[in-house]
Design an enzyme around this catalytic site. Structure first.
Site, mmCIF file in Angstrom:
data_model
loop_
_atom_site.group_PDB
_atom_site.id
_atom_site.type_symbol
_atom_site.label_atom_id
_atom_site.label_comp_id
_atom_site.label_asym_id
_atom_site.label_seq_id
_atom_site.Cartn_x
_atom_site.Cartn_y
_atom_site.Cartn_z
ATOM 1 N N LYS A 17 0.831 -1.198 0.000
ATOM 2 C CA LYS A 17 0.000 0.000 0.000
ATOM 3 C C LYS A 17 0.867 1.251 0.000
ATOM 4 O O LYS A 17 0.570 2.229 -0.672
ATOM 5 C CB LYS A 17 -0.844 -0.029 1.279
ATOM 6 C CG LYS A 17 -2.184 0.567 1.106
ATOM 7 C CD LYS A 17 -3.117 0.308 2.292
ATOM 8 C CE LYS A 17 -2.641 -0.571 3.383
ATOM 9 N NZ LYS A 17 -2.715 -0.035 4.718
ATOM 10 N N THR A 187 -11.887 -13.819 -6.805
ATOM 11 C CA THR A 187 -12.270 -12.428 -6.547
ATOM 12 C C THR A 187 -13.043 -12.265 -5.230
ATOM 13 O O THR A 187 -13.288 -11.159 -4.783
ATOM 14 C CB THR A 187 -13.161 -11.865 -7.682
ATOM 15 O OG1 THR A 187 -14.380 -12.610 -7.703
ATOM 16 C CG2 THR A 187 -12.481 -11.982 -9.020
ATOM 17 N N CYS A 379 26.298 6.061 11.634
ATOM 18 C CA CYS A 379 25.835 6.238 13.006
ATOM 19 C C CYS A 379 26.567 5.267 13.943
ATOM 20 O O CYS A 379 27.721 5.481 14.259
ATOM 21 C CB CYS A 379 24.314 6.107 13.059
ATOM 22 S SG CYS A 379 23.623 6.971 14.465
ATOM 23 N N HIS A 514 22.353 9.841 9.239
ATOM 24 C CA HIS A 514 21.829 8.787 8.363
ATOM 25 C C HIS A 514 21.633 9.306 6.939
ATOM 26 O O HIS A 514 20.534 9.720 6.574
ATOM 27 C CB HIS A 514 20.496 8.269 8.914
ATOM 28 C CG HIS A 514 20.655 7.462 10.154
ATOM 29 N ND1 HIS A 514 20.977 6.126 10.129
ATOM 30 C CD2 HIS A 514 20.570 7.807 11.459
ATOM 31 C CE1 HIS A 514 21.067 5.677 11.368
ATOM 32 N NE2 HIS A 514 20.831 6.679 12.195
ATOM 33 N N GLU A 516 21.342 7.715 4.284
ATOM 34 C CA GLU A 516 20.435 6.882 3.482
ATOM 35 C C GLU A 516 19.015 7.434 3.446
ATOM 36 O O GLU A 516 18.256 7.151 2.529
ATOM 37 C CB GLU A 516 20.446 5.431 3.993
ATOM 38 C CG GLU A 516 19.765 5.172 5.338
ATOM 39 C CD GLU A 516 20.648 5.423 6.561
ATOM 40 O OE1 GLU A 516 21.637 6.176 6.453
ATOM 41 O OE2 GLU A 516 20.333 4.870 7.638
HETATM 42 N N1 GLN Z 1 23.130 3.397 19.519
HETATM 43 C C1 GLN Z 1 23.811 4.535 19.009
HETATM 44 C C2 GLN Z 1 23.355 5.826 19.668
HETATM 45 O O1 GLN Z 1 22.293 5.881 20.216
HETATM 46 C C3 GLN Z 1 23.691 4.637 17.508
HETATM 47 C C4 GLN Z 1 22.313 4.902 17.044
HETATM 48 C C5 GLN Z 1 22.135 4.663 15.572
HETATM 49 O O2 GLN Z 1 22.926 3.971 14.959
HETATM 50 N N2 GLN Z 1 21.088 5.180 14.998
HETATM 51 O O3 GLN Z 1 24.047 6.792 19.614
#
Ligand code: GLN
Length: 542
Positions: A17, A187, A379, A514, A516
């Protein structure tokens, strides 16, 4: 005039969805309309921030710091429109607002009820901050028939009634299963699901049918008849080989055409060249690289949805297919990392929480550094690379993170105060889990001449999304720099490390944020483009 499209689902969950909504958003955008996509989730959590990735998949973070459902990632990747806090709501959030109002006495003594108080709060959310949009697409999580979705369905029914057919449209997504023993598509589940929706007062305008086989004209007519829709409004959604084919496929089945027809809008052909180009590149790459993703939630791909997508985008930019090797880092605690990593062209340690598996991630970073394999730490992956370097390059054997308990060498630690623009933000170790993270967009200053400076097109300042509680401890920066790691990105006030790199390595970068989350198929994130490029170079060596 803003028009509202509501997307519900029936029969089973996981029908796509979110992707259908995202693809329709992209198609309307390709026709020149301004769109916004929203998600209404029926669960009682206030947001998915505290839900296990095993249960809920990735937590997607917006620029304004909301922790949301991963579908918002699809929306953003397909339309390029940055999602906002106001695009995601749950039953938990609605109730917590209603209850706070009740406690303040805002209801002036009235008996507070699901109808109208909860439904009004839902309607307020649907209609808020929509000025200037041509279309607002609202996806309702869950499946029709769930007790939990009832207030949402009632609220959208009311919106439909209040704004009228000229401004609202209901799409229902169902499954038309193929029963092998009978050799037939069925269906009936669709009929039942639509009946359920009708019993709540919602007549869908369009029924989208997921199926693994072509739906014959006869069955389509039957669905139209029983579901009370026009035959051309029964849209077939066959399985596709790449998700980027979804907009093209839906257009081929007339979904967007039926939508604009419903609203009496001009039926010009949308420009789908962007999507066709992406599909072509995904289907016909010139080569292939393998990337090992060393993390924790390896058997549940939805936990790293945006990451997998961003790597695909990096592949699109380099004309290669990126093969992902998902490795649970705990295996390195029993076995040597070498046998798992020797054949890969790049190693990525993604975000994560908690101590389990961290020694394995540290081994992966060490392997990448020593063997000169491209390394991308995101991270948690950056924090692990910094701990690894502190242990093995600086020589502090017991370097660790306070996330794993008290330590005499907290290279990664909890910070309780930081700057957002000119404002100080504070957190407390005892705060609610949901309230202790650095969330959303923060600026970082890049060191001129560094690798990331070059990757970001000589930018001196960037903005990226964060979701973490711990930070690399600035007290170790000098020693790490003396050992060969540089801090090429810092928070604007210079206090928080945002990016590390090892200049004397083919590609070794760790970022506290992040990236990504902001990558798109038509605009791959520069870090992923560069990382995959480094992997392509590595593949020529091994
Ligand atoms: N656990 C780590 C922190 O809180 C990294 C968090 C993460 O990778 N998003 O800083």
């Amino acid at each position: 005039m803003t028009r509202f499209i509501f997307i519900t689902g029936g029969v089973v969950s996981s029908l796509g969805k979110g992707l259908a909504s995202a693809a329709l958003g992209a198609l309307l955008q390709a026709r020149g309309y301004k769109v916004r996509l929203r998600k209404l989730d029926p669960y009682l959590n206030v947001d998915p921030g505290t839900m296990s990735p095993y249960q809920h998949g990735e937590v997607y973070v917006t620029d304004d710091g909301a922790e949301t459902d991963l579908d918002l990632g699809h929306y953003e990747r397909f339309t390029g429109v940055p999602a906002r806090k106001s695009d995601s709501v749950t039953t938990g959030r609605i109730y917590s607002n209603v209850l706070a109002k009740e406690r303040r006495g805002d209801y002036l003594g009235a008996t507070v009820q699901v109808i109208p108080h909860v439904t009004d709060a839902i309607k307020e959310f649907v209609l808020a901050e929509t000025e200037g949009e041509d279309f607002v697409l609202c996806e309702i999580g869950g499946t029709v028939g769930d007790i939990e979705s009832l207030p949402f369905l009632e609220a959208i029914r009311q919106v439909g009634n209040e704004l009228g057919r000229e401004r609202t449209l209901f799409i229902h997504l169902t499954l038309v299963p193929y029963i092998r023993s009978a050799g037939e598509l069925k269906t009936k589940p669709t009929q039942h699901s639509v009946k359920e929706l009708q019993s709540l007062g919602i007549q869908p305008d369009i029924v989208v049918c997921r199926t693994e086989m072509e739906i014959p004209a006869e069955s389509r007519k039957k669905i139209a008849l029983f579901c009370n829709v026009k035959p051309e409004n029964v849209v077939q959604a066959l399985d596709v080989d790449t998700i980027y084919q979804v907009p093209v496929a839906y257009h081929g089945q007339g979904l967007d055409t039926q939508v604009v027809r419903h609203f009496g809008l001009e039926e010009k052909e949308p420009d789908l060249s962007r999507w066709k180009g992406i599909v072509q590149r995904v289907r016909q790459p010139e080569g292939e690289v393998s990337i090992a993703i060393v993390g924790k939630y390896m058997n549940l791909r939805d936990s790293y949805k945006s990451l997998a997508e961003a790597l695909t985008h990096g592949g699109i930019a380099n004309n290669v297919r990126v093969k992902l090797d998902w490795i649970d880092s705990v295996v390195f605690e029993k076995e040597d990392a070498v046998q798992h990593l020797e054949h890969v062209h790049g190693i990525l340690v993604p975000g994560g929480f908690g101590e389990r598996g961290t020694e394995g991630k540290i081994s992966a970073a060490q392997f990448a550094r020593e063997r000169e394999v491209p390394y991308f730490g995101i991270c948690f992956g950056m924090q692990m690379a910094v701990i690894e370097a502190t242990r093995h390059l600086v020589g502090i054997k017991n370097a660790s993170s306070t996330e794993f308990g008290p330590t005499p060498e907290p290279v990664v630690g909890l910070l309780t105060e930081w700057m957002r623009g000119n404002q100080v933000e504070r957190r407390n170790a005892e705060d609610d889990l949901g309230g202790t993270m650095r969330l959303g967009a923060y600026e970082a200053k890049l060191a001129t001449g560094s690798r990331v400076y070059e990757i970001y097109g000589n930018a001196t300042s960037i903005s990226e999304r964060h979701r973490h509680r711990y930070e690399v401890n600035p007290a170790y920066v000098d020693r790490l720099e003396a050992a060969g790691m540089i801090f090429s990105g810092m928070s604007p006030d210079g206090s928080l490390p945002e990016i590390i790199e090892i200049p004397d390595h083919p590609w070794f970068i760790g970022v506290q944020y992040h990236p990504e989350l902001k990558s798109k198929p038509f605009e791959p994130h520069p870090l992923f483009t560069s990382f995959v490029k480094a992997a392509v170079e590595q593949s020529r060596l091994v």
